[in-house]
Design an enzyme around this catalytic site. Sequence first.
Site, mmCIF file in Angstrom:
data_model
loop_
_atom_site.group_PDB
_atom_site.id
_atom_site.type_symbol
_atom_site.label_atom_id
_atom_site.label_comp_id
_atom_site.label_asym_id
_atom_site.label_seq_id
_atom_site.Cartn_x
_atom_site.Cartn_y
_atom_site.Cartn_z
ATOM 1 N N SER A 170 0.806 -1.227 0.000
ATOM 2 C CA SER A 170 0.000 0.000 0.000
ATOM 3 C C SER A 170 0.837 1.273 0.000
ATOM 4 C CB SER A 170 -0.951 0.009 1.204
ATOM 5 O OG SER A 170 -0.209 0.001 2.406
ATOM 6 N N LYS B 77 -6.883 3.783 8.199
ATOM 7 C CA LYS B 77 -5.901 4.715 7.639
ATOM 8 C C LYS B 77 -6.456 6.137 7.599
ATOM 9 C CE LYS B 77 -3.656 1.197 4.757
ATOM 10 N NZ LYS B 77 -3.404 0.719 3.378
#
Length: 786
Positions: A680, A723
């Site tokens: 990511s 996140k």
Amino acid sequence: MSEQESSKSLPVLPIKNSVLFPYLLMPLAVGRPRSVAAVEEALSSEEKEIVVVAQRDATVDFPAWKDLHTIGTKAVIRKMARGGEGRIEMIVQGMERVALIKLEQTEPYLKALVKPAPLPADSSTQVEALHREVIDLMNRIFSLARPEGSLELTQLAGNVQDPQRMVYFLAPMLSFELEKEQALLEAPAIEAALRLMHEYLTHEAQVLELRKEISSQAQVEMGKEQREYLLRKQMRAIQQELGEQNPEQAEANLLKERLAKAELPAEARKEAERELSKLERLPTAAPEYNVIRTYLDFVLELPWRKSSDPFLDLAYTRQVLDEDHFDLKEVKERILEQLGVLKLNPQAKAPILCFVGPPGVGKTSLGQSIARSLKRKFERMSLGGLHDEAELRGHRRTYIGAMPGRIIQAIRRAGVNNPVLMLDEVDKLGRDFRGDPAAALLEVLDPEQNKEFHDNYLDLAFDLSNVFFITTANAHDTVPRPLLDRMEILRLPGYSDEEKQEIARRYLIPRRLKESGLTAEQCALPDQTLAWIISRYTREAGLRQLERAIGRLARKVALRFAEGKAEPATLKPEDLPDLLGPEPFFLEQARKQLPSGVATGLAWTEAGGDVLFIEATLLPEGRGMTLTGQLGEVMQESAKAAQSYVWAHAEELGIDHNLFRKSGVHIHVPAGAIPKDGPSAGITMAAALASVYTRCPVRSDTAMTGEMTLTGLVMPVGGIKEKVLAARRAGIQQVILSAENRKDLRELPDHVQKEMAFIFVERIEEVFQAAIPGLSERLPLAKAGA
């Protein structure tokens, strides 16, 4: 008299395993040729004297000088009779102790030169004391060994006044070993002989006392058993006279009554009746009696057809779930959907839900709430560290101490066949030589198979299809794939700071204050203080650290009240270091100004999300790429793919190709002590590299997460909620995501979606355009959208 005058040549008779003492008579049977010849020689003389001496080794048939002891006894043959095959039977009497000087001949018989070896007279007090002590020990031994004749033996031994004669008298009577008897005969003085006799008698007395103790214990146990046997026979006779049943028959009848009343399936009833008939034929003392009785008790206690009353009130269920848990909308909706199906179709199979989430997010308590909302019994079973398959399936009754498996035991404890059964920590099952518990769960959690679940102990089919199974796990990666296919995964993500504050207000603070004996007026926690605790004293997706911190504060305040030193307290953030200690965590705040080569990324951890700054710098005259920060293999590959893309598109980005040839690059991800991995950070690394090569800084108010391909496509990643919440905590206003992650924003609270800006991209050029203002003029217009 000289030694030569006192010495005398006499025939020698060696004997095995025995010693002849002076003054005593001994019967002997003589059969060896040399021994017979020695006896014949003695009989031919007027005195009929012969020397009797013990052999050192009884296995030697033709002893030589080395095979004989040097101290023996001169004896006189008192009586003799001849037997068959040349044997002679006789009685000899020991006269005096003699020492063998040398053998004069060995054929046809042994003949030795011997001299008298009398013990010197000794009338000292030491000898007298030893003499009396030996007499006392002798009396003690006679009373232990022969209680009925001990008086006569004691009187007989007591008549022997001479200590030496008493020693010689007692030795053969107590049947000592050859070595002990020979040592007594060879004693150089009366005192030495008495000391040896005292030592031997002490040992003999200890052995006899131990034998008596063992014998008395055995007699007591035997007497107790005989007494119980007689009493039982008398009790049976009395019961027969009174027309009553004996306890064994009463117990069997009680089991019959319970069996008649029990609602058992046909197969279970047939097996129970068979075991009961076997029980009636067995005595209560038989080992199998208790095994069968325990088995029948367990069979009769199982809820074969007993169920909780069906209760499906969706409004009540929704109310209970909302009371016990804050938010978790999707999980609650999924539970209500399944209950709605069961309400419309009661025959539908019960679901098997698997709650997956970090520790402390409420997986176990959610299962309890489901049981409460359905008004069913709740049973929890922890599977963490379970290695033995028999723990789940049970042990066969052939083994000593066999027990049912934990699944069936949980059903018995619940008392109904449709409880809510939680299998906790299913991801932490072990596996070793004793079997694979996960394989045993395949049958339990399969609706097509658990209708006839066979426990090894029960050995009967039990229907588990009505059980509402719920499993929990922190991560599903370690759960075997066949087992995972049988469960429906419901993810419980971590909580945002606002959610934690709300949960603390509703549940944690009231519970901890009540446990500490405080009221809300005595201890107040303002929102600012609570937020400070969440951000500076806890770092987790769940609530356990937060609850512990609140509990510690409550105990500190309670101690002040208990000591009478406190008034109602309102705790402020500046009070926390004194109460909870130094702050263990700090927030990774957004940097106000980012230099070129630094980009803001987002990471997912088990404790929630985190902000990750990726730093890149050029190394003049260096070579290749250097990666630091404890990066995993996937993350290293992302960095290489990002550099390859930037190098391949250097002309479009306005980068001089010579920079790649003449300069190395170093990429570092701070917090080097923490391992990091995953794809990511791909677009973040690409942005950092583009920034360092073009010397255009990345926007400080923008964070990004997404995987990047070598052709520049931006791929979706997971953990979006955690996140985004981490970016919000750090003060970041804008987040760049893959266009395919748009659907994941539904997991975010509404106020977070309104506060923050989101840019959805499909290609890396769009990331550069949105995050690096200096590059936006060089790139073609991208189709980024907010």
